[in-house]
Design a protein around this motif. Structure first.
Motif, short mmCIF file in Angstrom:
data_model
loop_
_atom_site.label_atom_id
_atom_site.label_comp_id
_atom_site.label_asym_id
_atom_site.label_seq_id
_atom_site.Cartn_x
_atom_site.Cartn_y
_atom_site.Cartn_z
N PRO A 206 0.81 -1.23 0.00
CA PRO A 206 0.00 0.00 0.00
C PRO A 206 0.84 1.28 0.00
CG PRO A 206 -0.72 -1.52 1.73
CD PRO A 206 0.52 -2.10 1.15
N ALA A 207 2.09 1.20 0.49
CA ALA A 207 2.94 2.39 0.47
C ALA A 207 3.36 2.74 -0.95
CB ALA A 207 4.17 2.19 1.36
N THR B 298 4.31 -15.10 0.75
CA THR B 298 4.59 -14.07 1.77
C THR B 298 5.16 -12.84 1.07
OG1 THR B 298 5.10 -15.79 3.37
CG2 THR B 298 5.87 -13.57 3.89
N LEU C 214 6.70 -8.92 1.37
CA LEU C 214 7.35 -7.98 2.29
C LEU C 214 7.71 -6.71 1.54
CD1 LEU C 214 9.43 -10.94 3.24
CD2 LEU C 214 8.32 -9.64 5.07
N ASN D 75 9.66 -2.63 1.94
CA ASN D 75 10.54 -1.74 2.70
C ASN D 75 11.90 -2.44 2.90
OD1 ASN D 75 11.88 -0.66 5.09
ND2 ASN D 75 10.05 0.54 5.46
N VAL E 6 12.80 -3.60 6.45
CA VAL E 6 11.92 -4.69 6.89
C VAL E 6 12.32 -6.00 6.21
CG1 VAL E 6 9.54 -5.54 6.86
CG2 VAL E 6 10.00 -3.12 7.36
N GLU F 141 15.63 -7.36 7.74
CA GLU F 141 15.44 -7.98 9.06
C GLU F 141 14.81 -9.36 8.89
OE1 GLU F 141 16.27 -6.91 12.11
OE2 GLU F 141 16.84 -4.84 11.70
N TYR F 142 13.83 -9.45 8.00
CA TYR F 142 13.17 -10.73 7.73
C TYR F 142 14.16 -11.76 7.21
CZ TYR F 142 10.21 -14.06 5.16
OH TYR F 142 9.63 -15.19 4.66
N GLU G 48 16.34 -13.15 9.85
CA GLU G 48 15.65 -14.08 10.75
C GLU G 48 15.42 -15.44 10.10
OE1 GLU G 48 12.06 -12.36 12.21
OE2 GLU G 48 13.06 -10.74 13.26
N ARG H 215 22.35 -1.39 12.47
CA ARG H 215 21.07 -0.73 12.16
C ARG H 215 21.20 0.79 12.19
NH1 ARG H 215 18.61 -5.01 16.06
NH2 ARG H 215 17.69 -6.50 14.62
N SER I 76 20.40 3.14 8.89
CA SER I 76 19.51 4.30 8.96
C SER I 76 20.26 5.58 8.59
CB SER I 76 18.91 4.39 10.36
OG SER I 76 18.17 5.56 10.49
N TRP I 77 21.50 5.71 9.04
CA TRP I 77 22.33 6.88 8.70
C TRP I 77 22.35 7.08 7.19
CZ3 TRP I 77 25.56 10.10 11.89
CH2 TRP I 77 26.37 10.97 11.16
#
Lengths: 207, 207
Positions: free
Chosen positions: B31-32, B44, B46, B48, B51, B54-55, B58, B77, B81-82
């Protein structure tokens, strides 16, 4: 961060940092110069709300705010990013940024077109909250999560200046009332920005 | 995402999505409305980049790109982000956004002050890369991580248009040469944007 820490029942002491002063000691803790920053008892220093939340989930997993399997955690993270990045850019920056922060930090006059964009954009986000909570108890699923924390934090700042059109979005209002009634949320409702009186219903769980 | 998947030795098929067309089928997946989106074999879905990363960490932990303890993962992390947020806003958007994307998407004339800001800002980020790699083998520590992936991806886009002042930043150049020589990075060096020829040294590991 306050809400997440309270939900996880972790004690903490709050310090105010006037980030616009760009203190050398603070930049040594976080070169990005922004808040929040978390300093652990052993000196471990963490910056950035998403980084801090991931760290807290790993180190203090007793109360889980992220989810119990990879797909659930991805959904929580997707929505945290939705509110912290997309909603922040499309709504919070345009309303709280222009109307409150600019005046508070004496950065000049509010920018009319940005405010109008914020008022226009907020509707589809409130619809999205309604859409999600129609299918789920909380935003990311059956459990209260960091997605609810992120969304409610942004909305509380916008609600402070009275700019959330709750009357037109009953499902979002019902969800927000449930978040607002949680003990973790109470300190936030007691916040006051010097020079700005919050809207009359700001603290009320029934609004 | 391509580099992270290749580093983790995970097979994938790439599809181009013209996000500005806002296809209904694509908005149903995310939706974004933005890229990247990852669809797993079992359906499945996903969205971003953070996100998805990270998935993948895991679900496919065999090759680790995040770190082996909570503090190390927080540092990775923080740097992701930086580069994905701060560097993107201060540099990539101002240079690649104004010079390349605006022309490619016919969004109007490049904005001179933004381009000048991008050229000014890139220096302190390259200094920061030099500062980090003086103390560490890779940006977030001793192991190649998502921080290197994020930083090198942004720099490769800026290098494509010839706007990285490598001559003034030898330590950053040495680090980037090491990233560039990794097999995971090769497909990116073969990319071409229609109508834009990359700078002469774009593909060279010695530049």
């Amino acid at each position: 961060m306050r809400i997440a820490l309270a939900e996880k029942k972790l004690d903490f002491e709050q310090r105010i940092e006037k980030v616009w002063e760009r203190r050398t000691e603070f930049l040594a803790l976080n070169p990005a110069g922004d808040v929040p920053v978390l300093v652990e008892a052993d000196g471990t220093t963490l910056a950035n709300s998403q980084v801090i939340c991931e760290y807290l989930e790993e180190v203090y997993p007793e109360i889980n705010l992220l989810g119990f399997d990879p797909a659930q955690r991805a959904e929580t993270r997707r929505l945290v990013s939705w509110f912290d990045v997309k909603f922040n850019r499309e709504v919070t920056d345009n309303l709280v940024g222009e109307k409150l922060m600019k005046r508070f930090l004496k950065l000049g006059e509010p920018h009319g077109p940005s405010i109008r964009a914020g008022h226009a954009n907020i509707h589809y986000h409130l619809d999205y909250i309604g859409f999600l909570t129609e299918k789920r108890r909380w935003l990311a699923g059956e459990n209260f999560s960091l997605a609810d924390v992120a969304a409610a934090s942004h909305l509380s700042a916008i609600d402070y200046i009275g700019d959330v059109p709750w009357d037109e979005h009953q499902a979002a209002r019902e969800w927000y009332a449930r978040v607002k009634s949680r003990p973790s949320f109470q300190p936030l409702l007691e916040d006051r920005i010097p020079g700005f009186t919050p809207v009359g219903h700001y603290e009320n769980v029934d609004f």
